[in-house]
Scaffold this motif. Structure first.
Motif, short mmCIF file in Angstrom:
data_model
loop_
_atom_site.label_atom_id
_atom_site.label_comp_id
_atom_site.label_asym_id
_atom_site.label_seq_id
_atom_site.Cartn_x
_atom_site.Cartn_y
_atom_site.Cartn_z
N ALA A 130 2.77 3.33 -10.44
CA ALA A 130 4.02 4.06 -10.23
C ALA A 130 4.08 5.29 -11.13
N THR A 131 4.69 6.35 -10.62
CA THR A 131 5.02 7.51 -11.43
C THR A 131 6.38 7.25 -12.06
N VAL A 132 6.48 7.45 -13.38
CA VAL A 132 7.71 7.12 -14.10
C VAL A 132 8.31 8.37 -14.73
N ASP A 133 9.53 8.70 -14.34
CA ASP A 133 10.34 9.72 -15.00
C ASP A 133 11.38 8.98 -15.82
N GLY A 142 0.80 -1.22 0.00
CA GLY A 142 0.00 0.00 0.00
C GLY A 142 0.83 1.26 0.00
N LEU A 143 1.97 1.22 -0.68
CA LEU A 143 2.87 2.37 -0.76
C LEU A 143 2.84 2.96 -2.17
N ARG A 144 3.16 4.24 -2.28
CA ARG A 144 3.30 4.86 -3.58
C ARG A 144 4.73 4.65 -4.09
N CYS A 145 4.88 4.71 -5.40
CA CYS A 145 6.18 4.40 -6.00
C CYS A 145 6.49 5.44 -7.07
N HIS A 146 7.72 5.95 -7.06
CA HIS A 146 8.17 6.90 -8.08
C HIS A 146 9.50 6.39 -8.61
N ILE A 147 9.55 6.11 -9.92
CA ILE A 147 10.74 5.55 -10.54
C ILE A 147 11.36 6.57 -11.48
N LEU A 164 4.75 -0.65 -15.01
CA LEU A 164 4.95 0.28 -13.90
C LEU A 164 3.76 1.23 -13.76
N GLU A 165 3.32 1.76 -14.89
CA GLU A 165 2.21 2.73 -14.86
C GLU A 165 0.91 2.07 -14.42
N ILE A 166 0.65 0.85 -14.88
CA ILE A 166 -0.56 0.14 -14.46
C ILE A 166 -0.52 -0.15 -12.96
#
Length: 364
Positions: free
Chosen positions: A108-111, A84-89, A103-105
């Protein structure tokens, strides 16, 4: 109907990370075994995040951020989904559309860094972007997969599986160096039972981790095996032997693994397989465990579609060197002897080491 024996029933998992984390162990020859993963770094991400959650360092709803060339990103996103954590890659230019879509599904936020042929610049850009995100969002937790030893914890479970599957066998672990976490996390528990267990590291030319950064390999796309910046999780004193390979030699191992054993694996696995064949021939008394980090999907166009161009591994052999001063492509090997890094220079007036000699071709 007869009742089903629970001991023979497949396990029922509560989350996909439990189903994917354990490797398939495949015997390739009498003393060569492949640990084939769909994604090795689920062990790293699970062990690290579980430790952080249990310590109260992160809580559900918090955002975890890190840089990745692909398989760690996917592993971290899956583990964040579980907890239940947010993820930023901050993703490497080498991250494929297939991985990015997953990742997007997963939320996760993807840069993703712009297209870049120089993977050193790509890596530096990713780290700079993470630091920028942390300045803007101080509540984010930087996972620091390259530096935080918490990423070693999950591999103790894999070490237990290996010892159960290969009881009593003197072992040599052959693995790409990468962040260093998997090698350290695996060999540590194994050496508690057998201090003589060998660790063989595999590097591309151009990586700083074992001093080949003065070289450039124009074709190198061996993501996850080398580094453009120093990684604290690389513990040089754990390694007995180090091999450096070019992209073409790694490609040879990758295609040969598919051709000989029907195993579709990534480029770092192919590099480790080529080295594992060589080491198994030199040390027949040991079982060599080749760590296969991921599948071959992200290398279809640049490796598998070019399979006719791959060199025959039977004609390939490393140049065995005694000093980093004589390191040279396309394949060098050095007895590291569990020493730190950087290595001391040879005494003034003394040769850096004996002239390099080529060994016998790989036949495993």
């Amino acid at each position: 109907m007869p009742s089903r024996d629970p001991s023979t029933s497949p396990p029922l998992h509560s989350h996909v990370t439990d189903a994917l984390k354990a490797p398939s162990l495949i015997r390739l020859s009498d003393n060569l075994v492949l640990a084939r993963f769909e994604t090795l770094k689920i062990y790293a991400a699970l062990g690290a995040v579980r430790s952080l959650v249990e310590a109260g360092t992160v809580r559900p709803g918090d955002t975890l951020v890190d840089s990745s060339s692909g398989i760690y990103a996917l592993a971290l996103a899956m583990v964040c989904h579980r907890y239940g954590l947010r993820c930023h890659i901050v993703a490497s230019t080498t991250v494929t559309p297939t991985i990015r879509s997953q990742l997007e599904i997963l939320g996760a936020t993807v840069d993703q860094m712009p297209a870049e042929q120089d993977l050193r610049l790509d890596q530096h850009r990713r780290v700079a972007r993470v630091q920028e995100l942390l300045r803007r969002n101080p509540g984010m937790h930087w996972m620091r997969q390259y530096h935080d030893p918490v990423h070693r914890l999950g591999y103790a479970e894999m070490a237990a599986l290996v010892r159960a599957a290969l009881p009593g066998a003197p072992l040599a672990v052959v693995a790409s160096v990468g962040t260093g976490a998997s090698s350290a996390g695996l060999i540590g528990p194994i050496r508690q039972d057998d201090p003589s267990a060998r660790l063989v590291g595999v590097q591309p030319f151009g990586s700083v981790s074992f001093g080949s950064d003065r070289f450039q390999d124009p074709e190198a796309i061996i993501a996850g095996i080398g580094s453009a910046i120093p990684f604290d999780n690389v513990r040089h004193e754990l390694y007995d032997q180090v091999h450096w390979l070019t992209f073409r030699y790694a490609m040879a191992g990758t295609v040969a693994l598919m051709r000989r054993h029907a195993v579709f694996a990534g480029l770092s696995t192919g590099a480790a397989y080529l080295v594992g064949c060589w080491e198994a021939g030199r040390h027949p008394e040991r079982v060599h465990l080749v760590v296969g980090a991921d599948t071959g999907h992200r290398y279809v166009e640049k490796v598998f579609a070019r399979h006719r161009d791959a060199p025959d591994p039977a004609g390939l052999a490393p140049v065995e060197i005694a000093s980093l001063h004589t390191l040279s492509p396309p394949w060098s090997s050095m007895s590291w002897q569990r020493r730190g890094f950087p290595l001391p220079d040879p005494p003034t007036g003394q040769p850096a080491g004996p002239p390099p000699t080529a060994g016998a071709p790989v036949t495993g």
